[in-house]
Design a protein around this motif. Structure first.
Motif, PDB file in Angstrom:
ATOM      1  N   PHE A 135       4.123  -3.032   2.354  1.00  0.00           N
ATOM      2  CA  PHE A 135       3.766  -2.669   0.981  1.00  0.00           C
ATOM      3  C   PHE A 135       2.253  -2.678   0.766  1.00  0.00           C
ATOM      4  O   PHE A 135       1.662  -1.687   0.306  1.00  0.00           O
ATOM      5  CB  PHE A 135       4.441  -3.631   0.005  1.00  0.00           C
ATOM      6  CG  PHE A 135       4.074  -3.391  -1.437  1.00  0.00           C
ATOM      7  CD1 PHE A 135       4.627  -2.328  -2.140  1.00  0.00           C
ATOM      8  CD2 PHE A 135       3.162  -4.211  -2.076  1.00  0.00           C
ATOM      9  CE1 PHE A 135       4.276  -2.101  -3.460  1.00  0.00           C
ATOM     10  CE2 PHE A 135       2.811  -3.991  -3.400  1.00  0.00           C
ATOM     11  CZ  PHE A 135       3.366  -2.929  -4.088  1.00  0.00           C
ATOM     12  N   PHE A 136       1.604  -3.780   1.111  1.00  0.00           N
ATOM     13  CA  PHE A 136       0.165  -3.889   0.856  1.00  0.00           C
ATOM     14  C   PHE A 136      -0.636  -2.952   1.759  1.00  0.00           C
ATOM     15  O   PHE A 136      -1.669  -2.412   1.331  1.00  0.00           O
ATOM     16  CB  PHE A 136      -0.295  -5.332   1.049  1.00  0.00           C
ATOM     17  CG  PHE A 136       0.196  -6.267  -0.015  1.00  0.00           C
ATOM     18  CD1 PHE A 136      -0.139  -6.068  -1.338  1.00  0.00           C
ATOM     19  CD2 PHE A 136       1.005  -7.349   0.298  1.00  0.00           C
ATOM     20  CE1 PHE A 136       0.317  -6.932  -2.336  1.00  0.00           C
ATOM     21  CE2 PHE A 136       1.461  -8.212  -0.682  1.00  0.00           C
ATOM     22  CZ  PHE A 136       1.112  -8.001  -2.005  1.00  0.00           C
ATOM     23  N   ALA A 137      -0.198  -2.755   2.994  1.00  0.00           N
ATOM     24  CA  ALA A 137      -0.912  -1.843   3.883  1.00  0.00           C
ATOM     25  C   ALA A 137      -0.791  -0.402   3.391  1.00  0.00           C
ATOM     26  O   ALA A 137      -1.759   0.370   3.468  1.00  0.00           O
ATOM     27  CB  ALA A 137      -0.378  -1.964   5.306  1.00  0.00           C
ATOM     28  N   THR A 138       0.376  -0.023   2.888  1.00  0.00           N
ATOM     29  CA  THR A 138       0.530   1.322   2.335  1.00  0.00           C
ATOM     30  C   THR A 138      -0.309   1.496   1.080  1.00  0.00           C
ATOM     31  O   THR A 138      -0.943   2.539   0.876  1.00  0.00           O
ATOM     32  CB  THR A 138       2.010   1.593   2.021  1.00  0.00           C
ATOM     33  OG1 THR A 138       2.796   1.351   3.188  1.00  0.00           O
ATOM     34  CG2 THR A 138       2.213   3.025   1.587  1.00  0.00           C
ATOM     35  N   ALA A 145      -5.063  -6.015   9.001  1.00  0.00           N
ATOM     36  CA  ALA A 145      -6.032  -4.922   9.052  1.00  0.00           C
ATOM     37  C   ALA A 145      -5.508  -3.750   9.878  1.00  0.00           C
ATOM     38  O   ALA A 145      -5.789  -2.582   9.570  1.00  0.00           O
ATOM     39  CB  ALA A 145      -7.349  -5.431   9.631  1.00  0.00           C
ATOM     40  N   VAL A 146      -4.735  -4.044  10.903  1.00  0.00           N
ATOM     41  CA  VAL A 146      -4.158  -2.971  11.729  1.00  0.00           C
ATOM     42  C   VAL A 146      -3.216  -2.109  10.893  1.00  0.00           C
ATOM     43  O   VAL A 146      -3.225  -0.879  10.984  1.00  0.00           O
ATOM     44  CB  VAL A 146      -3.429  -3.566  12.941  1.00  0.00           C
ATOM     45  CG1 VAL A 146      -2.766  -2.468  13.766  1.00  0.00           C
ATOM     46  CG2 VAL A 146      -4.393  -4.357  13.809  1.00  0.00           C
ATOM     47  N   GLY A 147      -2.400  -2.744  10.053  1.00  0.00           N
ATOM     48  CA  GLY A 147      -1.497  -1.993   9.201  1.00  0.00           C
ATOM     49  C   GLY A 147      -2.229  -1.140   8.184  1.00  0.00           C
ATOM     50  O   GLY A 147      -1.840   0.007   7.915  1.00  0.00           O
ATOM     51  N   VAL A 148      -3.294  -1.665   7.602  1.00  0.00           N
ATOM     52  CA  VAL A 148      -4.084  -0.897   6.635  1.00  0.00           C
ATOM     53  C   VAL A 148      -4.696   0.328   7.298  1.00  0.00           C
ATOM     54  O   VAL A 148      -4.638   1.449   6.767  1.00  0.00           O
ATOM     55  CB  VAL A 148      -5.171  -1.788   6.004  1.00  0.00           C
ATOM     56  CG1 VAL A 148      -6.101  -0.961   5.124  1.00  0.00           C
ATOM     57  CG2 VAL A 148      -4.534  -2.898   5.181  1.00  0.00           C
ATOM     58  N   PHE A 149      -5.297   0.140   8.449  1.00  0.00           N
ATOM     59  CA  PHE A 149      -5.920   1.263   9.157  1.00  0.00           C
ATOM     60  C   PHE A 149      -4.867   2.277   9.594  1.00  0.00           C
ATOM     61  O   PHE A 149      -5.089   3.494   9.514  1.00  0.00           O
ATOM     62  CB  PHE A 149      -6.691   0.740  10.365  1.00  0.00           C
ATOM     63  CG  PHE A 149      -7.395   1.805  11.134  1.00  0.00           C
ATOM     64  CD1 PHE A 149      -8.538   2.401  10.640  1.00  0.00           C
ATOM     65  CD2 PHE A 149      -6.920   2.213  12.375  1.00  0.00           C
ATOM     66  CE1 PHE A 149      -9.192   3.401  11.359  1.00  0.00           C
ATOM     67  CE2 PHE A 149      -7.567   3.204  13.083  1.00  0.00           C
ATOM     68  CZ  PHE A 149      -8.704   3.800  12.580  1.00  0.00           C
ATOM     69  N   PHE A 150      -3.718   1.805  10.048  1.00  0.00           N
ATOM     70  CA  PHE A 150      -2.642   2.696  10.480  1.00  0.00           C
ATOM     71  C   PHE A 150      -2.151   3.568   9.333  1.00  0.00           C
ATOM     72  O   PHE A 150      -2.015   4.790   9.475  1.00  0.00           O
ATOM     73  CB  PHE A 150      -1.503   1.867  11.058  1.00  0.00           C
ATOM     74  CG  PHE A 150      -0.273   2.653  11.409  1.00  0.00           C
ATOM     75  CD1 PHE A 150      -0.276   3.519  12.489  1.00  0.00           C
ATOM     76  CD2 PHE A 150       0.887   2.522  10.664  1.00  0.00           C
ATOM     77  CE1 PHE A 150       0.857   4.247  12.818  1.00  0.00           C
ATOM     78  CE2 PHE A 150       2.018   3.243  10.986  1.00  0.00           C
ATOM     79  CZ  PHE A 150       2.009   4.113  12.067  1.00  0.00           C
ATOM     80  N   MET A 151      -1.890   2.969   8.165  1.00  0.00           N
ATOM     81  CA  MET A 151      -1.409   3.730   7.019  1.00  0.00           C
ATOM     82  C   MET A 151      -2.493   4.640   6.458  1.00  0.00           C
ATOM     83  O   MET A 151      -2.213   5.750   5.985  1.00  0.00           O
ATOM     84  CB  MET A 151      -0.906   2.776   5.944  1.00  0.00           C
ATOM     85  CG  MET A 151       0.291   1.944   6.344  1.00  0.00           C
ATOM     86  SD  MET A 151       1.715   2.927   6.900  1.00  0.00           S
ATOM     87  CE  MET A 151       2.028   3.924   5.455  1.00  0.00           C
TER      88      MET A 151
END
Length: 308
Positions: free
Chosen positions: A120-123, A183-189
């Protein structure tokens, strides 16, 4: 002298319509000569894929073989490669000695909450970095990416002190809250939404009077489902298998699965077959999840990879 041309007109045949094909179709045939064809794999591809599958499945098979024998047979040279008769006995011993029932429940809570919050937060952050315009966006994105360069071991002591000050020591919140987003999830999304989310959809939502959260809920989330499924699975597996921080933050009375499995090797004589049985039990929930959601995850990867 006049010539009667009426009979000639009657014998003139209508020419077929020779309208040249459109430029787009011609370019499509030139640029994509193999479009619409089905590509079949050759025998070499099947051989290589079969070898890759065997190599990938061998550790799981060896774990099952070691878990089904006794400690003496596991230590033999060469080791056995055929399952033995003690699988269920060793599974029951590992389940009881390591208290895996409570550990699996704790791991399910920890991994599930971390995976859902990360998705949720990464998206949400990925949408902001990809499509919203605000001051300091590039600087903040650089700082987020820069946190991936910091070893997690550097923050163990201050993080432990913070959890103790909050009164969360030796409890599940001390494992969950430090990893609610990555941070990986944020960059990925961010990378996915930057390419897959058209600006026209956001502008249309603005014209309809929708604010940013409404656009995120009604437009971004349906488009971002494929990478969200992939990110959920990766984050869940990582949180389930995480050992370092849960081993520091929790005690043996309230462990996760990796922490609980350390109890199986705490004696003077280690029973390798029981340890392998515990490792097999800790792997089964992940295998079950992949069997249930594997098609959606693979479909999400392929949908995210094919554009245009």
């Amino acid at each position: 002298m006049t010539t009667d041309t009426a009979p000639l007109r009657g014998h003139v045949k209508a020419r077929p319509d020779r309208t040249p094909p459109s430029t787009g179709s011609r370019l499509g045939r030139v640029l994509r000569p193999g479009a619409g064809r089905q590509h079949h794999a050759g025998p070499l591809a099947y051989i290589l894929l079969s070898l890759a599958a065997l190599v990938s499945l061998f550790p799981l098979y060896w774990t099952m073989v070691a878990a089904s024998t006794d400690n003496t047979r596991v230590s033999q040279t060469p080791p056995p490669f055929i399952p033995g008769p003690n699988l269920f006995k060793n599974l029951a011993t590992a389940w009881q000695d390591a208290a895996l029932g409570k550990a699996m429940l704790n791991s399910l809570i920890v991994a599930g909450v971390i995976a859902l919050s990360t998705v949720f937060f990464a998206t949400l952050a990925g949408f902001a970095f990809a499509k919203l315009r605000f001051r300091g966006r590039n600087l903040l994105l650089t700082l987020v990416i820069g946190t991936m360069l910091v070893p997690p071991q550097l923050g163990v002591v201050p993080l432990f002190m913070l959890m103790a000050d909050l009164g969360w020591g030796q409890s599940l919140p001390s494992v969950i809250f430090p990893t609610l987003v990555s941070a990986v999830g944020v960059f990925f999304m961010r990378q996915y939404l930057k390419e897959a989310l058209p600006d026209e959809l956001i502008e249309a939502g603005r014209l309809d009077g929708a604010h940013s959260l409404r656009i995120f809920w009604s437009i971004v989330l349906p488009i971002a489902r494929p990478p969200m499924a992939v990110l959920f699975m990766i984050t869940f597996v990582h949180a389930w298998n995480d050992f370092f921080w849960p081993y520091i933050a929790l005690d043996m009375t309230n462990p996760t699965v990796p922490v609980a499995l350390t109890q199986l090797s705490a004696g003077y004589v280690r029973d390798q077959s029981v340890i392998m049985a515990g490792a097999l039990l800790g792997t089964l929930p992940l295998l079950a999840m992949f069997l249930v959601f594997g098609r959606q995850i693979v479909g999400g990867i392929m949908q995210g990879a094919v554009k245009g």
